[in-house]
Design a protein around this motif. Structure first.
Motif, PDB file in Angstrom:
ATOM      1  N   ARG A   1       0.759  -1.046  -0.110  1.00  0.00           N
ATOM      2  CA  ARG A   1      -0.014  -0.066   0.109  1.00  0.00           C
ATOM      3  C   ARG A   1       0.809   1.176  -0.106  1.00  0.00           C
ATOM      4  N   ALA A   2       1.291   1.749  -1.310  1.00  0.00           N
ATOM      5  CA  ALA A   2       2.089   2.815  -1.312  1.00  0.00           C
ATOM      6  C   ALA A   2       1.521   4.165  -0.911  1.00  0.00           C
ATOM      7  N   PHE A   3       2.277   5.017  -0.457  1.00  0.00           N
ATOM      8  CA  PHE A   3       1.813   6.479   0.010  1.00  0.00           C
ATOM      9  C   PHE A   3       2.803   7.463  -0.055  1.00  0.00           C
ATOM     10  N   LYS A   4       2.401   8.899  -0.123  1.00  0.00           N
ATOM     11  CA  LYS A   4       3.199   9.788  -0.008  1.00  0.00           C
ATOM     12  C   LYS A   4       2.982  10.595   1.188  1.00  0.00           C
ATOM     13  N   ALA A   5       4.419  10.901   1.885  1.00  0.00           N
ATOM     14  CA  ALA A   5       4.149  11.394   3.268  1.00  0.00           C
ATOM     15  C   ALA A   5       4.465  12.770   3.150  1.00  0.00           C
ATOM     16  N   PRO A   6       3.787  13.653   4.322  1.00  0.00           N
ATOM     17  CA  PRO A   6       4.057  15.202   4.194  1.00  0.00           C
ATOM     18  C   PRO A   6       5.542  15.235   4.530  1.00  0.00           C
ATOM     19  N   SER A   7       6.089  16.369   4.367  1.00  0.00           N
ATOM     20  CA  SER A   7       7.497  16.760   4.953  1.00  0.00           C
ATOM     21  C   SER A   7       7.521  16.576   6.292  1.00  0.00           C
ATOM     22  N   LEU A   8       9.018  16.229   6.750  1.00  0.00           N
ATOM     23  CA  LEU A   8       9.401  16.185   8.102  1.00  0.00           C
ATOM     24  C   LEU A   8      10.449  16.818   8.370  1.00  0.00           C
ATOM     25  N   VAL A   9      10.356  17.536   9.619  1.00  0.00           N
ATOM     26  CA  VAL A   9      11.483  18.285   9.913  1.00  0.00           C
ATOM     27  C   VAL A   9      12.064  17.905  11.481  1.00  0.00           C
ATOM     28  N   GLY A  10      13.328  17.876  11.679  1.00  0.00           N
ATOM     29  CA  GLY A  10      13.643  17.442  13.091  1.00  0.00           C
ATOM     30  C   GLY A  10      15.210  17.577  13.420  1.00  0.00           C
ATOM     31  N   LYS A  11      15.460  17.637  14.415  1.00  0.00           N
ATOM     32  CA  LYS A  11      17.234  17.839  14.931  1.00  0.00           C
ATOM     33  C   LYS A  11      17.573  16.454  15.513  1.00  0.00           C
ATOM     34  N   TRP A  12      18.784  16.234  15.074  1.00  0.00           N
ATOM     35  CA  TRP A  12      19.420  15.141  15.727  1.00  0.00           C
ATOM     36  C   TRP A  12      20.879  15.538  16.273  1.00  0.00           C
ATOM     37  N   VAL A  13      21.190  14.992  17.432  1.00  0.00           N
ATOM     38  CA  VAL A  13      22.370  15.265  18.122  1.00  0.00           C
ATOM     39  C   VAL A  13      23.416  14.284  17.744  1.00  0.00           C
ATOM     40  N   ARG A  14      24.547  14.582  17.623  1.00  0.00           N
ATOM     41  CA  ARG A  14      25.432  13.525  16.936  1.00  0.00           C
ATOM     42  C   ARG A  14      25.742  12.378  18.152  1.00  0.00           C
ATOM     43  N   GLY A  15      25.359  11.110  17.322  1.00  0.00           N
ATOM     44  CA  GLY A  15      25.552   9.939  18.493  1.00  0.00           C
ATOM     45  C   GLY A  15      23.899   9.467  18.761  1.00  0.00           C
ATOM     46  N   GLU A  16      23.106  10.095  18.094  1.00  0.00           N
ATOM     47  CA  GLU A  16      21.769   9.959  18.496  1.00  0.00           C
ATOM     48  C   GLU A  16      20.786   9.264  17.421  1.00  0.00           C
ATOM     49  N   SER A  17      20.081   8.350  17.790  1.00  0.00           N
ATOM     50  CA  SER A  17      19.458   7.296  16.980  1.00  0.00           C
ATOM     51  C   SER A  17      17.967   7.301  17.339  1.00  0.00           C
ATOM     52  N   ARG A  18      16.832   7.735  16.383  1.00  0.00           N
ATOM     53  CA  ARG A  18      15.565   7.686  17.112  1.00  0.00           C
ATOM     54  C   ARG A  18      14.623   7.272  15.672  1.00  0.00           C
ATOM     55  N   ILE A  19      13.282   6.868  16.174  1.00  0.00           N
ATOM     56  CA  ILE A  19      12.388   6.535  15.158  1.00  0.00           C
ATOM     57  C   ILE A  19      11.392   7.675  15.024  1.00  0.00           C
ATOM     58  N   VAL A  20      11.150   7.881  13.609  1.00  0.00           N
ATOM     59  CA  VAL A  20       9.986   8.986  13.552  1.00  0.00           C
ATOM     60  C   VAL A  20       9.134   8.067  12.704  1.00  0.00           C
ATOM     61  N   LYS A  21       7.796   8.641  12.433  1.00  0.00           N
ATOM     62  CA  LYS A  21       6.792   8.040  11.880  1.00  0.00           C
ATOM     63  C   LYS A  21       6.459   9.015  10.597  1.00  0.00           C
ATOM     64  N   LEU A  22       6.596   8.212   9.382  1.00  0.00           N
ATOM     65  CA  LEU A  22       5.868   8.994   8.241  1.00  0.00           C
ATOM     66  C   LEU A  22       4.502   8.542   8.050  1.00  0.00           C
ATOM     67  N   THR A  23       3.558   9.466   8.100  1.00  0.00           N
ATOM     68  CA  THR A  23       1.990   9.341   7.959  1.00  0.00           C
ATOM     69  C   THR A  23       1.528   9.904   6.671  1.00  0.00           C
ATOM     70  N   GLU A  24       0.505   9.156   6.241  1.00  0.00           N
ATOM     71  CA  GLU A  24       0.050   9.674   4.790  1.00  0.00           C
ATOM     72  C   GLU A  24      -0.537  10.994   4.824  1.00  0.00           C
TER      73      GLU A  24
END
Length: 219
Positions: A131-154
């Protein structure tokens, strides 16, 4: 006087023999339980060590020293006990390294040097799956050494809209990794980057693509 039938009579030797057999059987059961517990500990520690190594390598951006986790045989209780002890020390060391990494990340968040904080902008994002879809733009900040999960939503405004998790990592080595795929290395000597990217979906069943804009913030 009541007499005991021969078939019911127990001699002292028979009583002693049954006691010995009973003790042996109990000892065997205890040893089996002890071996099962050791095996369960070994499997838990082996999995934890693998997970810790994976997290460290992902966030550091390079490999770490690894110990041999497997053993020739899990039937040898003495060998298993020795390996469990070794794995306890090893997982403790790995956990300590993760804690130190977390502390470095928080230090950079509070007192960043040049290139320690990255602003990330994802646009023209498409998720290609069943089920393919296009997601709105996403903006965020990451600190060096950081890993996290964000959610792409239709569509954020639609209940039960299609979505896709995206794991984004800014490694200590100035790399951007999306869903385990290295996108590139971005040195702090240059502040802005823009490129198209593609990466597998989190479950490996599809692909995420789009445009990636990066800005490494000055101190």
């Amino acid at each position: 006087m009541k007499t005991t039938e021969p078939s019911e009579a127990l001699t002292p030797k028979q009583t002693a023999k049954e006691a010995v057999v009973s003790n042996i059987e109990a000892s065997q059961e205890n040893n089996a339980e002890s071996h099962d517990e050791l095996l369960a500990q070994y499997k838990r520690l082996e999995l934890l060590a693998k997970q810790n190594v994976e997290e460290l390598e992902k966030r550091l951006g390079h490999s770490v020293d690894k110990k041999e986790l497997s053993i020739p045989s899990t039937d040898d209780s003495a060998l298993l006990k020795s390996k469990v002890s070794e794995l306890k020390d090893y997982t403790g060391q790995l956990t300590a390294q993760i804690v130190e990494l977390d502390q470095r990340v928080e230090q950079r968040r509070e007192h960043p040097n040049k290139g320690d904080v990255l602003q990330l902008h994802l646009s023209a994002v498409e998720v290609a799956k069943d089920r393919a879809f296009k997601a709105p733009s996403l903006v965020g900040k990451w600190v060096r050494g950081e890993s996290r999960i964000v959610k792409l939503t239709e569509n954020f405004l639609v209940e039960n809209a299609m979505s896709e998790p995206l794991n984004v990592t800014f490694t200590e080595s100035y790399q951007i990794v999306i869903n385990q795929k290295l996108i590139g290395t971005f040195a702090p000597t240059r502040s802005k980057y823009e490129l198209d990217f593609d990466a597998p979906t989190a479950d490996g069943a599809g692909e995420v693509s789009g445009t990636l804009k990066l800005r490494l913030e000055s101190e």
